[in-house]
Design a protein around this motif. Structure first.
Motif, PDB file in Angstrom:
ATOM      1  N   THR A   1      -5.816 -27.128  -7.372  1.00 35.48           N
ATOM      2  CA  THR A   1      -5.092 -27.527  -6.155  1.00 35.48           C
ATOM      3  C   THR A   1      -3.720 -26.871  -6.040  1.00 35.48           C
ATOM      4  O   THR A   1      -3.194 -26.748  -4.937  1.00 35.48           O
ATOM      5  CB  THR A   1      -4.908 -29.050  -6.100  1.00 35.48           C
ATOM      6  N   GLU A   2      -3.124 -26.501  -7.172  1.00 37.11           N
ATOM      7  CA  GLU A   2      -1.819 -25.828  -7.126  1.00 37.11           C
ATOM      8  C   GLU A   2      -1.799 -24.712  -8.152  1.00 37.11           C
ATOM      9  O   GLU A   2      -2.383 -24.843  -9.228  1.00 37.11           O
ATOM     10  CB  GLU A   2      -0.694 -26.810  -7.503  1.00 37.11           C
ATOM     11  N   VAL A   3      -1.078 -23.630  -7.820  1.00 35.63           N
ATOM     12  CA  VAL A   3      -1.066 -22.459  -8.687  1.00 35.63           C
ATOM     13  C   VAL A   3       0.370 -21.988  -8.858  1.00 35.63           C
ATOM     14  O   VAL A   3       1.108 -21.857  -7.878  1.00 35.63           O
ATOM     15  CB  VAL A   3      -1.915 -21.320  -8.075  1.00 35.63           C
ATOM     16  N   THR A   4       0.772 -21.752 -10.104  1.00 33.86           N
ATOM     17  CA  THR A   4       2.074 -21.135 -10.364  1.00 33.86           C
ATOM     18  C   THR A   4       1.825 -19.682 -10.737  1.00 33.86           C
ATOM     19  O   THR A   4       1.186 -19.397 -11.758  1.00 33.86           O
ATOM     20  CB  THR A   4       2.821 -21.859 -11.499  1.00 33.86           C
ATOM     21  N   VAL A   5       2.271 -18.778  -9.870  1.00 31.36           N
ATOM     22  CA  VAL A   5       2.017 -17.350 -10.090  1.00 31.36           C
ATOM     23  C   VAL A   5       3.301 -16.650 -10.527  1.00 31.36           C
ATOM     24  O   VAL A   5       4.403 -17.105 -10.229  1.00 31.36           O
ATOM     25  CB  VAL A   5       1.486 -16.649  -8.814  1.00 31.36           C
ATOM     26  N   ARG A   6       3.125 -15.562 -11.236  1.00 28.61           N
ATOM     27  CA  ARG A   6       4.264 -14.693 -11.533  1.00 28.61           C
ATOM     28  C   ARG A   6       4.478 -13.801 -10.318  1.00 28.61           C
ATOM     29  O   ARG A   6       3.528 -13.290  -9.732  1.00 28.61           O
ATOM     30  CB  ARG A   6       3.962 -13.791 -12.738  1.00 28.61           C
ATOM     31  N   ILE A   7       5.719 -13.602  -9.954  1.00 30.49           N
ATOM     32  CA  ILE A   7       6.013 -12.598  -8.934  1.00 30.49           C
ATOM     33  C   ILE A   7       6.785 -11.473  -9.613  1.00 30.49           C
ATOM     34  O   ILE A   7       7.522 -11.708 -10.574  1.00 30.49           O
ATOM     35  CB  ILE A   7       6.805 -13.189  -7.745  1.00 30.49           C
ATOM     36  N   LEU A   8       6.582 -10.264  -9.149  1.00 23.82           N
ATOM     37  CA  LEU A   8       7.176  -9.097  -9.797  1.00 23.82           C
ATOM     38  C   LEU A   8       8.077  -8.369  -8.813  1.00 23.82           C
ATOM     39  O   LEU A   8       7.812  -8.354  -7.608  1.00 23.82           O
ATOM     40  CB  LEU A   8       6.082  -8.123 -10.256  1.00 23.82           C
ATOM     41  N   ARG A   9       9.116  -7.758  -9.341  1.00 26.96           N
ATOM     42  CA  ARG A   9       9.938  -6.897  -8.508  1.00 26.96           C
ATOM     43  C   ARG A   9       9.154  -5.614  -8.232  1.00 26.96           C
ATOM     44  O   ARG A   9       8.602  -5.013  -9.155  1.00 26.96           O
ATOM     45  CB  ARG A   9      11.250  -6.565  -9.243  1.00 26.96           C
ATOM     46  N   GLY A  10       9.102  -5.220  -6.992  1.00 27.10           N
ATOM     47  CA  GLY A  10       8.376  -4.007  -6.628  1.00 27.10           C
ATOM     48  C   GLY A  10       9.108  -2.767  -7.114  1.00 27.10           C
ATOM     49  O   GLY A  10      10.287  -2.810  -7.448  1.00 27.10           O
ATOM     50  N   PRO A  11       8.392  -1.648  -7.153  1.00 27.87           N
ATOM     51  CA  PRO A  11       9.006  -0.393  -7.573  1.00 27.87           C
ATOM     52  C   PRO A  11       9.936   0.140  -6.487  1.00 27.87           C
ATOM     53  O   PRO A  11       9.951  -0.357  -5.367  1.00 27.87           O
ATOM     54  CB  PRO A  11       7.805   0.526  -7.746  1.00 27.87           C
ATOM     55  N   GLU A  12      10.699   1.178  -6.818  1.00 25.62           N
ATOM     56  CA  GLU A  12      11.588   1.779  -5.816  1.00 25.62           C
ATOM     57  C   GLU A  12      10.789   2.369  -4.663  1.00 25.62           C
ATOM     58  O   GLU A  12      11.234   2.368  -3.526  1.00 25.62           O
ATOM     59  CB  GLU A  12      12.437   2.866  -6.465  1.00 25.62           C
ATOM     60  N   GLY A  13       9.626   2.903  -4.995  1.00 25.83           N
ATOM     61  CA  GLY A  13       8.785   3.474  -3.953  1.00 25.83           C
ATOM     62  C   GLY A  13       7.446   3.850  -4.544  1.00 25.83           C
ATOM     63  O   GLY A  13       7.231   3.750  -5.747  1.00 25.83           O
ATOM     64  N   ALA A  14       6.515   4.279  -3.673  1.00 23.80           N
ATOM     65  CA  ALA A  14       5.190   4.685  -4.134  1.00 23.80           C
ATOM     66  C   ALA A  14       4.691   5.808  -3.230  1.00 23.80           C
ATOM     67  O   ALA A  14       5.060   5.874  -2.053  1.00 23.80           O
ATOM     68  CB  ALA A  14       4.225   3.511  -4.099  1.00 23.80           C
ATOM     69  N   ARG A  15       3.900   6.686  -3.771  1.00 25.38           N
ATOM     70  CA  ARG A  15       3.357   7.794  -2.979  1.00 25.38           C
ATOM     71  C   ARG A  15       1.987   8.170  -3.512  1.00 25.38           C
ATOM     72  O   ARG A  15       1.713   8.027  -4.698  1.00 25.38           O
ATOM     73  CB  ARG A  15       4.302   8.988  -3.047  1.00 25.38           C
ATOM     74  N   ALA A  16       1.142   8.646  -2.603  1.00 27.75           N
ATOM     75  CA  ALA A  16      -0.239   8.947  -2.964  1.00 27.75           C
ATOM     76  C   ALA A  16      -0.528  10.437  -2.865  1.00 27.75           C
ATOM     77  O   ALA A  16       0.191  11.179  -2.190  1.00 27.75           O
ATOM     78  CB  ALA A  16      -1.191   8.180  -2.046  1.00 27.75           C
ATOM     79  N   MET A  17      -1.566  10.861  -3.536  1.00 33.14           N
ATOM     80  CA  MET A  17      -2.105  12.206  -3.322  1.00 33.14           C
ATOM     81  C   MET A  17      -3.621  12.117  -3.276  1.00 33.14           C
ATOM     82  O   MET A  17      -4.221  11.114  -3.673  1.00 33.14           O
ATOM     83  CB  MET A  17      -1.669  13.166  -4.425  1.00 33.14           C
ATOM     84  N   LEU A  18      -4.189  13.172  -2.747  1.00 28.64           N
ATOM     85  CA  LEU A  18      -5.637  13.233  -2.590  1.00 28.64           C
ATOM     86  C   LEU A  18      -6.117  14.473  -3.333  1.00 28.64           C
ATOM     87  O   LEU A  18      -5.483  15.527  -3.255  1.00 28.64           O
ATOM     88  CB  LEU A  18      -5.903  13.332  -1.095  1.00 28.64           C
ATOM     89  N   ALA A  19      -7.189  14.334  -4.075  1.00 24.36           N
ATOM     90  CA  ALA A  19      -7.755  15.483  -4.784  1.00 24.36           C
ATOM     91  C   ALA A  19      -9.260  15.466  -4.575  1.00 24.36           C
ATOM     92  O   ALA A  19      -9.903  14.441  -4.806  1.00 24.36           O
ATOM     93  CB  ALA A  19      -7.421  15.406  -6.273  1.00 24.36           C
ATOM     94  N   ALA A  20      -9.797  16.598  -4.109  1.00 25.59           N
ATOM     95  CA  ALA A  20     -11.230  16.656  -3.817  1.00 25.59           C
ATOM     96  C   ALA A  20     -11.900  17.680  -4.717  1.00 25.59           C
ATOM     97  O   ALA A  20     -11.330  18.741  -4.998  1.00 25.59           O
ATOM     98  CB  ALA A  20     -11.442  17.011  -2.354  1.00 25.59           C
ATOM     99  N   PHE A  21     -13.118  17.349  -5.175  1.00 21.57           N
ATOM    100  CA  PHE A  21     -13.796  18.184  -6.162  1.00 21.57           C
ATOM    101  C   PHE A  21     -15.230  18.493  -5.759  1.00 21.57           C
ATOM    102  O   PHE A  21     -15.791  17.862  -4.867  1.00 21.57           O
ATOM    103  CB  PHE A  21     -13.772  17.485  -7.527  1.00 21.57           C
ATOM    104  N   LYS A  22     -15.813  19.456  -6.524  1.00 23.97           N
ATOM    105  CA  LYS A  22     -17.145  19.957  -6.173  1.00 23.97           C
ATOM    106  C   LYS A  22     -18.273  19.084  -6.678  1.00 23.97           C
ATOM    107  O   LYS A  22     -19.423  19.266  -6.276  1.00 23.97           O
ATOM    108  CB  LYS A  22     -17.323  21.373  -6.734  1.00 23.97           C
ATOM    109  N   SER A  23     -17.991  18.185  -7.625  1.00 20.18           N
ATOM    110  CA  SER A  23     -19.060  17.305  -8.091  1.00 20.18           C
ATOM    111  C   SER A  23     -18.449  16.018  -8.638  1.00 20.18           C
ATOM    112  O   SER A  23     -17.262  15.960  -8.970  1.00 20.18           O
ATOM    113  CB  SER A  23     -19.896  17.975  -9.188  1.00 20.18           C
ATOM    114  N   ASN A  24     -19.293  14.999  -8.728  1.00 20.92           N
ATOM    115  CA  ASN A  24     -18.857  13.740  -9.322  1.00 20.92           C
ATOM    116  C   ASN A  24     -18.430  13.936 -10.771  1.00 20.92           C
ATOM    117  O   ASN A  24     -17.471  13.319 -11.243  1.00 20.92           O
ATOM    118  CB  ASN A  24     -19.991  12.707  -9.267  1.00 20.92           C
ATOM    119  N   GLU A  25     -19.180  14.797 -11.488  1.00 23.32           N
ATOM    120  CA  GLU A  25     -18.850  15.056 -12.885  1.00 23.32           C
ATOM    121  C   GLU A  25     -17.426  15.587 -13.016  1.00 23.32           C
ATOM    122  O   GLU A  25     -16.653  15.128 -13.846  1.00 23.32           O
ATOM    123  CB  GLU A  25     -19.799  16.106 -13.501  1.00 23.32           C
ATOM    124  N   ILE A  26     -17.111  16.584 -12.165  1.00 21.96           N
ATOM    125  CA  ILE A  26     -15.788  17.222 -12.277  1.00 21.96           C
ATOM    126  C   ILE A  26     -14.696  16.215 -11.934  1.00 21.96           C
ATOM    127  O   ILE A  26     -13.679  16.137 -12.628  1.00 21.96           O
ATOM    128  CB  ILE A  26     -15.723  18.458 -11.359  1.00 21.96           C
TER     129      ILE A  26
END
Lengths: 396, 492
Positions: free
Chosen positions: B219-244
């Motif tokens: 009925t009630e939950v005590t969760v930890r809250i965290l300070r977020g990072p300064e920032g975040a960024r993503a990249m994309l990488a595409a390959f010729k096979s699942n194995e690679i």
């Protein structure tokens, strides 16, 4: 704990030994290398069952962040194998030498069964958080598995969590699979000299509330010259560590005299000492307690136990873990328990002579519904009551 | 078809009496629902292929009312199905004909936020995202982020031990909790943990997390809250096979970098997402990774540079590093819309959730491809690559019962394959009813017996969510005869 000791060389033999104990109704003191025998209550058993001969790493996949080893494997052997591949144990468990005077190393099974974690607990989880799978033997000698060898698994009830921290009272773990992580390339410490413990916890809270991934936050009551010293650790790639430590020092400068300990060796040694509670300066004859409260309540616990004549203490986990050392008396124990209770936290009589730890509750009482459930869980896993009787609570 | 426990005739016969008692337990307006038409919204959850109207729905507004409902049910031998937002993908909240649905959605208050101690105390019906919304003004967040985080509730997250795309770095629900208030089936309120770490004694908090409503009602939950990072960024990488692509994942982690997210999409998933979101995904790739890092801009540059160098070694089809937050969002856009994208190709799909050792990825994807051809059903694979949690989306036509049965069989075969290669049936969705009858694949009879015994230590009468997690066969509290001819089953 004198009497016969059994140290089976295989899981099968171990299961047979437990089954035999259940049939004959003769309880067993369950241990690895026995380094933490002085923890909690003395076990009421004439015979010892050790996992010390169940050794060896059985699976290590660095890219999958997974390592499995038999329960009796000495921790240094695991740490060495991980270090060879640039990885480490996330929870940073303490070594048993300084706290328990043990000459042998801890085993993996012992560290998991006691759920012991070091300073990194504050941001990377406890030992139990990294147990991905176990093989274990019930109190009737039945072998079972829970969890597995993958990092994410919610299949069925999590008996890994139930056994981690159960001090060998619900089953004997024979093999454990852990999540491991890359060891940080570098580490540095920001030290803040503060006026008092409350000021120290303010510095730790500010540091843990800053976006720099603080991975250790401890408070030494005497960091030299009688003034408390708040210390905060940053671990990561070298460029990140130097950047973040500088930023953190600047942000904490208003809370005390802040500086960066960037000598890596010095920083590492400092956190090793915190991990093993060396700054506590416990006398060999002292009892040692751990009190866990919300971090900002740490100073109030410290005040209360000091008023009761227990001056030796240190704080870790942002202020929420209070280590206390003092005379092993029932009065001292009552004062520690009362201080923990007053702040809504929990206490553990971590180390004490048999005379004290046999006479007092070493853990807080559980609420009635949980105590009843606990007895039924114990009866389900160890119906004959042969595994470490009396270890956690009198008569259980 | 999934078998449900035999309804208790004596409970069905006392329906009016039970509803009256529930109304006394939850006296306010809207506390109890019993009119057939108004029960409809509760007859299914996120696994909408299964439907079963409940006996009644109780919607308590406090822990005391939850306890009162449970006392009524316990004393009258009525089964109880706890429910949060009803987003379970495994049928965790599927009702029973003779069972009361205990909905926690009215318990939606944030009780306390404490930034110095980095915790929040919330009622079970607060949504996952609402916790982050409550604390983000101070730069904090609640880490587990299941895809349903806008709707799903923390009580459900606790019961399913929910994960999300960022648990490689921040862990799952179990790693982000401090304490719970819960009620036993007898209606006794208890607390585990608190506002501190690592409460002494047995780890009840850890055991209750992920217990799928089998042990107690949270009925009630005590969760930890965290300070977020300064920032975040993503990249994309595409390959010729699942194995690679799999090898590139190994090389990144082997270099000591743990990205905050590491998502893998196979060719069908790339195409579905690109058609839907126009995110600029490379359509000539067999496999694509979305990799996100955190820190200051300089730290992001450093980490993305290293990851890019590693990916270069694997002959990528394309590498795209976001330069701005907007570009990051664009990279994520397709992935975040994946379920909608697949839904556009096929109105109905099953989302599977096995976990495998990451080294087995190429083998498992090859086998899934072969099975897809054998079953004649399309599948798109999305995968939390860092932690091995696989989400194959099996497309079928719900208007064709044969198609649905094939999809279920295909899903079961994938999960058996996961177990066969050393993985497990479910990484974050839970067993529910969906995977209940596959538990024998992963566990021995003895192991299941132990888990059942722990369940019975909390709930000796098997009243709490009894159709879920554990196979029914041989459980005299739930079924009378062997399962040869299922007498009762949820409509599919």
């Amino acid at each position: 704990m004198s009497g016969a000791s059994i140290a089976p060389a295989s899981e099968e033999e171990l299961a047979e030994a437990v089954a035999e104990a259940a049939r004959s109704g003769q309880p067993l003191a369950v241990e690895g290398n026995g380094t933490k025998r002085a923890m909690l209550r003395p076990v009421q058993a004439a015979r010892t069952l050790s996992t010390r001969n169940l050794t060896g790493i059985t699976l290590y996949k660095p890219q999958e962040l997974i390592l499995s080893a038999r329960a009796g494997t000495p921790l240094p052997e695991i740490e060495a194998a991980l270090a060879e591949r640039g990885q480490h144990l996330i929870a940073e468990p303490p070594e048993p030498g300084p706290l328990f005077g043990a000459s042998e190393p801890a085993t993996l099974g012992g560290v998991v069964a006691t759920n012991l974690s070091g300073p990194r607990r504050i941001n990377a989880g406890a030992m139990r958080d990294h147990v991905m799978g176990i093989r274990a033997v019930t109190g009737t000698g039945e072998v079972f598995r829970s969890g597995g060898r993958v990092l994410k698994n919610v299949t069925g009830l999590d008996l890994c969590k139930l056994l981690a921290g159960s001090h060998g009272t619900l089953g004997v773990m024979t093999e454990i699979t852990l999540k491991v992580l890359p060891a940080p390339e570098a580490s540095a410490t920001v030290a803040v000299r503060v006026a008092d413990l409350a000021g120290g916890v303010r510095a730790l809270s500010a540091g843990l509330g800053a976006p720099y991934g603080v991975s250790g936050a401890a408070l030494l009551p005497d960091g030299g010259g009688g003034a408390p010293l708040a210390i905060l650790r940053i671990e990561d790639f070298a460029e990140s560590v130097s950047y973040r430590a500088g930023r953190l020092r600047d942000e904490l400068a208003g809370l005390g005299d802040a500086s960066v300990v960037d000598d890596a060796e010095q920083s590492r040694d400092l956190w090793r000492r915190v991990r093993d509670a060396e700054p506590l300066d416990a006398e060999p004859s002292d009892a040692v307690w751990r009190v866990s409260v919300r971090p900002t309540a740490g100073p109030a616990v410290a005040r209360a136990v000091r008023a009761a004549g227990l001056p030796r203490l240190m704080l870790d986990w942002g202020g929420g873990l209070v280590w206390i050392a003092g005379p092993p008396t029932a009065e001292a124990h009552a004062a520690v328990a009362a201080a923990a209770r007053a702040e809504g936290g929990a206490f553990t009589l971590f180390r004490a002579p048999d005379s004290l730890r046999a006479a007092v509750p070493v853990l807080p009482e559980e609420p009635a519904p949980l105590a009843a459930i606990g007895r039924r869980v114990k009866a389900a896993l160890d119906p004959a009551g042969v595994l470490n009787p009396g270890r956690m609570r009198a008569g259980a | 078809m999934i078998r449900l426990p035999d309804p208790k005739p004596e409970v069905l016969a006392r329906r009016e009496e039970i509803v009256s008692a529930l109304r006394r337990a939850v006296p306010g307006e809207g506390g109890v629902i019993s009119e057939p038409l108004r029960l409809k919204p509760y007859e299914t959850d996120g696994l909408s292929a299964y439907k079963q109207p409940p006996l009644a729905v109780a919607l308590p507004a406090s822990t005391e009312e939850v306890a009162a409902v449970l006392r009524v049910c316990h004393s009258m031998g009525v089964r109880v199905v706890p429910r949060g937002a009803g987003t379970s993908l495994s049928g965790g909240a599927l009702p029973l004909e003779d069972g009361v649905v205990l909905g926690l959605m009215r318990m939606n208050r944030v009780l306390e936020v404490d930034f110095d101690d980095r915790l929040a105390v919330v009622e079970a019906g607060v949504t996952n995202l609402a916790i982050t919304r409550e604390v983000e003004g101070e730069g904090f967040f609640y880490a587990p982020d299941p895809s349903s985080q806008l709707a799903c509730m923390i009580g459900g997250n606790v019961n399913m031990n929910s994960g999300g795309a960022h648990c490689l770095k921040y862990g799952v629900t179990a790693n982000n909790l401090l304490g719970l208030k819960a009620v036993t089936i007898e209606g006794e309120v208890f607390e585990v943990g608190g506002r501190h770490l690592d409460a002494a004694g047995y780890d009840w908090l850890g055991l209750l997390t992920g217990s799928e409503g089998q042990l107690a009602v949270v009925t009630e939950v005590t969760v930890r809250i965290l300070r977020g990072p300064e920032g975040a960024r993503a990249m994309l990488a595409a390959f010729k096979s699942n194995e690679i692509a799999g090898q590139a994942v190994d090389a990144i982690i082997g270099s000591g970098i743990i990205p905050v997210a590491l998502e893998f999409m196979d060719r069908p998933a790339i195409h579905a997402c690109e058609a839907f979101a126009k995110a600029g995904y490379p359509l000539d790739a067999e496999a694509m990774l979305i990799i996100e890092v955190e820190g200051s801009v300089a730290e992001q540059d450093m980490l993305l540079g290293r990851i890019k160098d590693i990916c270069e070694r694997f002959d990528p089809i394309s590498l795209k590093v976001a330069e701005t937050a907007e570009q990051s969002l664009a990279i994520w856009k397709g992935r975040k819309g994946a379920f909608g994208a697949v839904g556009r190709i096929s109105p109905d799909y099953l989302c599977m959730d096995g976990t495998i050792p990451t080294g087995e990825l190429p083998h498992v994807l090859r086998r899934i491809g072969e099975m897809s051809a054998e079953y004649g059903l399309q599948v798109a694979n999305i995968f939390h690559a860092g932690d091995g949690n696989l989400h194959p989306l099996i497309m079928f036509d719900a208007n064709d019962p044969a198609s649905f049965r094939k999809a279920e069989d295909f899903g079961a075969d994938i999960l058996k394959l996961c177990v066969e290669v050393g993985g497990c049936l479910t990484g974050e969705h839970g067993v529910g009813v969906e995977k209940r009858d596959l538990m024998n694949v992963q566990f021995t009879a003895g192991e299941l017996g132990l888990q059942r015994a722990v369940k019975a230590a909390f709930d000796p009468g098997w009243l709490l969510n009894p159709a879920k997690v554990f196979p029914l066969e041989g459980n005299a509290a739930l079924v009378s005869a062997p399962a040869a001819a299922p007498s009762r089953s949820a409509a599919a």
